[in-house]
Design a protein around this motif. Structure first.
Motif, PDB file in Angstrom:
ATOM      1  N   TYR A  30       0.836  -1.207   0.000  1.00 54.39           N
ATOM      2  CA  TYR A  30       0.000   0.000   0.000  1.00 54.39           C
ATOM      3  C   TYR A  30       0.869   1.256   0.000  1.00 54.39           C
ATOM      4  O   TYR A  30       0.615   2.210  -0.749  1.00 54.39           O
ATOM      5  CB  TYR A  30      -0.919  -0.014   1.219  1.00 54.39           C
ATOM      6  N   ARG A  31       1.918   1.253   0.814  1.00 51.66           N
ATOM      7  CA  ARG A  31       2.809   2.420   0.879  1.00 51.66           C
ATOM      8  C   ARG A  31       3.555   2.596  -0.445  1.00 51.66           C
ATOM      9  O   ARG A  31       3.705   3.707  -0.945  1.00 51.66           O
ATOM     10  CB  ARG A  31       3.814   2.268   2.018  1.00 51.66           C
ATOM     11  N   LEU A  32       4.007   1.492  -1.012  1.00 52.66           N
ATOM     12  CA  LEU A  32       4.782   1.585  -2.249  1.00 52.66           C
ATOM     13  C   LEU A  32       3.933   2.053  -3.422  1.00 52.66           C
ATOM     14  O   LEU A  32       4.421   2.770  -4.304  1.00 52.66           O
ATOM     15  CB  LEU A  32       5.405   0.223  -2.569  1.00 52.66           C
ATOM     16  N   LYS A  33       2.673   1.650  -3.446  1.00 49.70           N
ATOM     17  CA  LYS A  33       1.796   2.062  -4.546  1.00 49.70           C
ATOM     18  C   LYS A  33       1.677   3.575  -4.648  1.00 49.70           C
ATOM     19  O   LYS A  33       1.443   4.122  -5.738  1.00 49.70           O
ATOM     20  CB  LYS A  33       0.416   1.428  -4.394  1.00 49.70           C
ATOM     21  N   ALA A  34       1.849   4.260  -3.532  1.00 56.83           N
ATOM     22  CA  ALA A  34       1.769   5.725  -3.553  1.00 56.83           C
ATOM     23  C   ALA A  34       2.902   6.342  -4.366  1.00 56.83           C
ATOM     24  O   ALA A  34       2.806   7.500  -4.788  1.00 56.83           O
ATOM     25  CB  ALA A  34       1.789   6.268  -2.122  1.00 56.83           C
ATOM     26  N   SER A  35       3.966   5.573  -4.609  1.00 58.54           N
ATOM     27  CA  SER A  35       5.120   6.077  -5.359  1.00 58.54           C
ATOM     28  C   SER A  35       5.179   5.546  -6.784  1.00 58.54           C
ATOM     29  O   SER A  35       6.140   5.826  -7.506  1.00 58.54           O
ATOM     30  CB  SER A  35       6.414   5.691  -4.627  1.00 58.54           C
ATOM     31  N   VAL A  36       4.159   4.792  -7.193  1.00 54.79           N
ATOM     32  CA  VAL A  36       4.108   4.220  -8.541  1.00 54.79           C
ATOM     33  C   VAL A  36       3.090   4.989  -9.369  1.00 54.79           C
ATOM     34  O   VAL A  36       1.958   5.205  -8.917  1.00 54.79           O
ATOM     35  CB  VAL A  36       3.756   2.723  -8.496  1.00 54.79           C
ATOM     36  N   VAL A  37       3.468   5.398 -10.567  1.00 54.60           N
ATOM     37  CA  VAL A  37       2.609   6.255 -11.393  1.00 54.60           C
ATOM     38  C   VAL A  37       2.373   5.615 -12.752  1.00 54.60           C
ATOM     39  O   VAL A  37       3.147   4.773 -13.208  1.00 54.60           O
ATOM     40  CB  VAL A  37       3.219   7.656 -11.583  1.00 54.60           C
ATOM     41  N   LYS A  38       1.276   6.033 -13.377  1.00 53.99           N
ATOM     42  CA  LYS A  38       1.031   5.640 -14.759  1.00 53.99           C
ATOM     43  C   LYS A  38       1.646   6.705 -15.669  1.00 53.99           C
ATOM     44  O   LYS A  38       1.461   7.904 -15.449  1.00 53.99           O
ATOM     45  CB  LYS A  38      -0.468   5.508 -15.043  1.00 53.99           C
ATOM     46  N   VAL A  39       2.392   6.254 -16.665  1.00 50.83           N
ATOM     47  CA  VAL A  39       3.029   7.161 -17.622  1.00 50.83           C
ATOM     48  C   VAL A  39       2.204   7.174 -18.899  1.00 50.83           C
ATOM     49  O   VAL A  39       1.865   6.110 -19.442  1.00 50.83           O
ATOM     50  CB  VAL A  39       4.473   6.713 -17.923  1.00 50.83           C
ATOM     51  N   HIS A  40       1.876   8.364 -19.379  1.00 46.98           N
ATOM     52  CA  HIS A  40       1.089   8.524 -20.603  1.00 46.98           C
ATOM     53  C   HIS A  40       1.944   9.206 -21.660  1.00 46.98           C
ATOM     54  O   HIS A  40       2.676  10.158 -21.364  1.00 46.98           O
ATOM     55  CB  HIS A  40      -0.153   9.385 -20.346  1.00 46.98           C
ATOM     56  N   VAL A  41       1.839   8.751 -22.890  1.00 50.75           N
ATOM     57  CA  VAL A  41       2.531   9.419 -23.994  1.00 50.75           C
ATOM     58  C   VAL A  41       1.568   9.611 -25.158  1.00 50.75           C
ATOM     59  O   VAL A  41       0.669   8.797 -25.385  1.00 50.75           O
ATOM     60  CB  VAL A  41       3.767   8.617 -24.472  1.00 50.75           C
ATOM     61  N   MET A  42       1.757  10.691 -25.855  1.00 45.36           N
ATOM     62  CA  MET A  42       1.034  10.946 -27.093  1.00 45.36           C
ATOM     63  C   MET A  42       1.954  10.563 -28.241  1.00 45.36           C
ATOM     64  O   MET A  42       3.060  11.091 -28.364  1.00 45.36           O
ATOM     65  CB  MET A  42       0.642  12.418 -27.207  1.00 45.36           C
ATOM     66  N   ILE A  74       4.415  13.870 -23.034  1.00 47.74           N
ATOM     67  CA  ILE A  74       4.573  12.935 -21.925  1.00 47.74           C
ATOM     68  C   ILE A  74       3.917  13.518 -20.687  1.00 47.74           C
ATOM     69  O   ILE A  74       4.036  14.722 -20.408  1.00 47.74           O
ATOM     70  CB  ILE A  74       6.070  12.678 -21.627  1.00 47.74           C
ATOM     71  N   SER A  75       3.235  12.687 -19.932  1.00 47.81           N
ATOM     72  CA  SER A  75       2.687  13.101 -18.639  1.00 47.81           C
ATOM     73  C   SER A  75       2.583  11.879 -17.742  1.00 47.81           C
ATOM     74  O   SER A  75       2.680  10.739 -18.194  1.00 47.81           O
ATOM     75  CB  SER A  75       1.313  13.763 -18.805  1.00 47.81           C
ATOM     76  N   ILE A  76       2.385  12.134 -16.464  1.00 52.83           N
ATOM     77  CA  ILE A  76       2.101  11.052 -15.525  1.00 52.83           C
ATOM     78  C   ILE A  76       0.771  11.367 -14.851  1.00 52.83           C
ATOM     79  O   ILE A  76       0.349  12.529 -14.780  1.00 52.83           O
ATOM     80  CB  ILE A  76       3.203  10.884 -14.469  1.00 52.83           C
ATOM     81  N   GLY A 120      16.141 -17.623  -6.537  1.00 52.02           N
ATOM     82  CA  GLY A 120      15.071 -18.056  -5.652  1.00 52.02           C
ATOM     83  C   GLY A 120      14.510 -16.976  -4.752  1.00 52.02           C
ATOM     84  O   GLY A 120      13.492 -17.207  -4.089  1.00 52.02           O
ATOM     85  N   ASP A 121      15.126 -15.790  -4.707  1.00 57.44           N
ATOM     86  CA  ASP A 121      14.579 -14.707  -3.889  1.00 57.44           C
ATOM     87  C   ASP A 121      13.174 -14.341  -4.367  1.00 57.44           C
ATOM     88  O   ASP A 121      12.910 -14.287  -5.574  1.00 57.44           O
ATOM     89  CB  ASP A 121      15.458 -13.456  -3.985  1.00 57.44           C
ATOM     90  N   GLU A 122      12.294 -14.071  -3.426  1.00 55.37           N
ATOM     91  CA  GLU A 122      10.956 -13.620  -3.786  1.00 55.37           C
ATOM     92  C   GLU A 122      10.980 -12.117  -4.048  1.00 55.37           C
ATOM     93  O   GLU A 122      11.570 -11.336  -3.297  1.00 55.37           O
ATOM     94  CB  GLU A 122       9.959 -13.970  -2.683  1.00 55.37           C
ATOM     95  N   VAL A 123      10.359 -11.728  -5.142  1.00 52.64           N
ATOM     96  CA  VAL A 123      10.265 -10.326  -5.544  1.00 52.64           C
ATOM     97  C   VAL A 123       8.824 -10.038  -5.940  1.00 52.64           C
ATOM     98  O   VAL A 123       8.021 -10.951  -6.118  1.00 52.64           O
ATOM     99  CB  VAL A 123      11.213 -10.004  -6.722  1.00 52.64           C
ATOM    100  N   PHE A 124       8.503  -8.765  -6.084  1.00 54.64           N
ATOM    101  CA  PHE A 124       7.184  -8.413  -6.586  1.00 54.64           C
ATOM    102  C   PHE A 124       7.268  -7.097  -7.336  1.00 54.64           C
ATOM    103  O   PHE A 124       8.120  -6.248  -7.048  1.00 54.64           O
ATOM    104  CB  PHE A 124       6.150  -8.335  -5.462  1.00 54.64           C
ATOM    105  N   SER A 125       6.412  -6.964  -8.332  1.00 53.80           N
ATOM    106  CA  SER A 125       6.369  -5.736  -9.119  1.00 53.80           C
ATOM    107  C   SER A 125       5.010  -5.073  -8.957  1.00 53.80           C
ATOM    108  O   SER A 125       4.005  -5.730  -8.653  1.00 53.80           O
ATOM    109  CB  SER A 125       6.644  -6.017 -10.601  1.00 53.80           C
ATOM    110  N   ILE A 126       4.994  -3.771  -9.152  1.00 56.63           N
ATOM    111  CA  ILE A 126       3.761  -2.982  -9.089  1.00 56.63           C
ATOM    112  C   ILE A 126       3.686  -2.172 -10.368  1.00 56.63           C
ATOM    113  O   ILE A 126       4.624  -1.438 -10.701  1.00 56.63           O
ATOM    114  CB  ILE A 126       3.737  -2.047  -7.869  1.00 56.63           C
ATOM    115  N   GLY A 127       2.595  -2.322 -11.109  1.00 53.02           N
ATOM    116  CA  GLY A 127       2.483  -1.598 -12.368  1.00 53.02           C
ATOM    117  C   GLY A 127       1.076  -1.581 -12.889  1.00 53.02           C
ATOM    118  O   GLY A 127       0.117  -1.881 -12.169  1.00 53.02           O
ATOM    119  N   PHE A 128       0.959  -1.236 -14.158  1.00 56.60           N
ATOM    120  CA  PHE A 128      -0.343  -1.086 -14.799  1.00 56.60           C
ATOM    121  C   PHE A 128      -0.459  -2.019 -16.005  1.00 56.60           C
ATOM    122  O   PHE A 128      -0.572  -1.568 -17.142  1.00 56.60           O
ATOM    123  CB  PHE A 128      -0.555   0.367 -15.232  1.00 56.60           C
TER     124      PHE A 128
END
Length: 338
Positions: A30-42, A74-76, A120-128
């Motif tokens: 939840y905390r990390l999601k606050a730092s993840v943005v959607k990037v938009h391009v034309m 470009i925008s976020i 074998g390390d567990e990782v996770f990604s946050i995106g769109f």
């Protein structure tokens, strides 16, 4: 032999895309999601492209350059607001870009390093992935680590699709280790992320860039110019063992301490029925990387073929310690092959 080896490949690929994982801590996500943005391009044709970015420092967002390439705008977007950058810096060859902003009121994530990861390390990604309105979390495990250009490219089974490019990949502590960047073609894709070290190098760069590429990303070069660990994927997955052997031998000659090179050489030899030579290559792979579960799996199947019970028991015990799901799938595969 060919049927058995294709069964081995199926086993390895299935285990790489259906891991049993502990869910990352919800509060941390939840905390990390606050730092993840959607990037938009034309796009230049008037279309709209989407990617993902992550705040890596005050007023700085990292993403993949291919998300931004040849764009007219470009925008976020975050929390219902759209914000445009005031500049960017780019490392087009490594596909790492940083967008610069003014007064961006978003907290940066903590940075670690791809070099700190282990098999074998567990990782996770946050995106769109697919462009949903809210960021999605995908968990996985590190499947391979490839030293490349002074850092480490990561392959994990945290799968992603269009819209995920630039997604931050975090270690278990929620520290940024890489950016989801590209995947291999085909049904059983391999998923790769570029190291945060390349992003950190860009953070010190002052020379401004534009969305016009000045180099081709290393993963999009002609096949013969790509790293060995990319060249081996197609012949490995299609069972073209002579082609795989040629590439793997070239890899071993250049990087004699690469467990991955020996694993693919072992697979090629195994597929061609050269069992004694394959055994030696598998053993070299696990000697260099004791957590190489795919090499241990190959050893287990070869041991059953050669009726070496001690070797089979040893390989199975290593797999059981590394991944209980892979162990269960191996047991089933071995039963079917008897």
């Amino acid at each position: 032999m060919r049927t058995l080896l294709h069964g081995l490949i199926a086993l390895l690929l299935v285990s790489s895309i259906s891991p049993v994982l502990a869910e990352p801590d919800r509060e941390l996500v939840y905390r990390l999601k606050a730092s993840v943005v959607k990037v938009h391009v034309m796009t230049q044709t008037g279309g709209h492209g989407v990617g993902t970015g992550v705040v890596v420092a005050k007023d700085m967002i990292a993403t993949n350059c291919h998300v931004l390439a040849n764009s007219n705008g470009i925008s976020i977007s975050k929390f219902g607001e759209s914000i445009s950058p005031v500049g960017m810096v780019a490392d087009w060859a490594h596909d790492a870009c940083i967008l610069k902003f003014q007064y961006l009121e978003l907290a940066p994530v903590k940075l670690a390093s791809a070099a700190s990861l282990h098999y074998g390390d567990e990782v996770f990604s946050i995106g769109f992935p697919g462009g949903p309105p809210k960021p999605q979390t995908i968990a996985g495990k590190v499947r391979a680590l490839y030293p490349f250009d002074g850092s480490t490219v990561v392959r994990s089974d945290a799968a992603f699709i269009m819209g995920s490019s630039g997604s931050p990949t975090f270690n278990g502590a929620g520290e940024l280790v890489s950016l989801s960047t590209f995947k291999s073609p085909g049904k059983h894709a391999y998923f790769y992320s570029i190291p945060v070290e390349w992003v950190q190098a860009l953070m010190q760069q002052q020379t401004a860039s534009t969305p016009m590429p000045d180099a081709t990303p290393f993963w999009d070069l002609p096949l013969i110019e790509r790293p060995f660990w990319m060249q081996v994927v197609q012949p490995y997955q299609t069972g073209d063992w002579p082609a795989l052997e040629a590439i793997a031998r070239g890899w071993v000659n250049q990087q004699s301490k690469s467990a991955e090179a020996y694993f693919y050489l072992a697979s090629a030899l195994h597929g061609q029925g050269q069992l004694d030579a394959a055994l030696q290559a598998y053993q070299q792979a696990v000697a260099l990387q004791p957590a190489h579960i795919d090499a241990w799996t190959g050893l287990a199947i070869l041991a059953q073929q050669q009726k070496q019970p001690a070797l089979l028991t040893d390989a199975k015990e290593h797999i059981k310690q590394l991944d209980t799901q892979a162990y269960a799938e191996l047991e089933q595969r071995l039963q079917e092959a008897r």
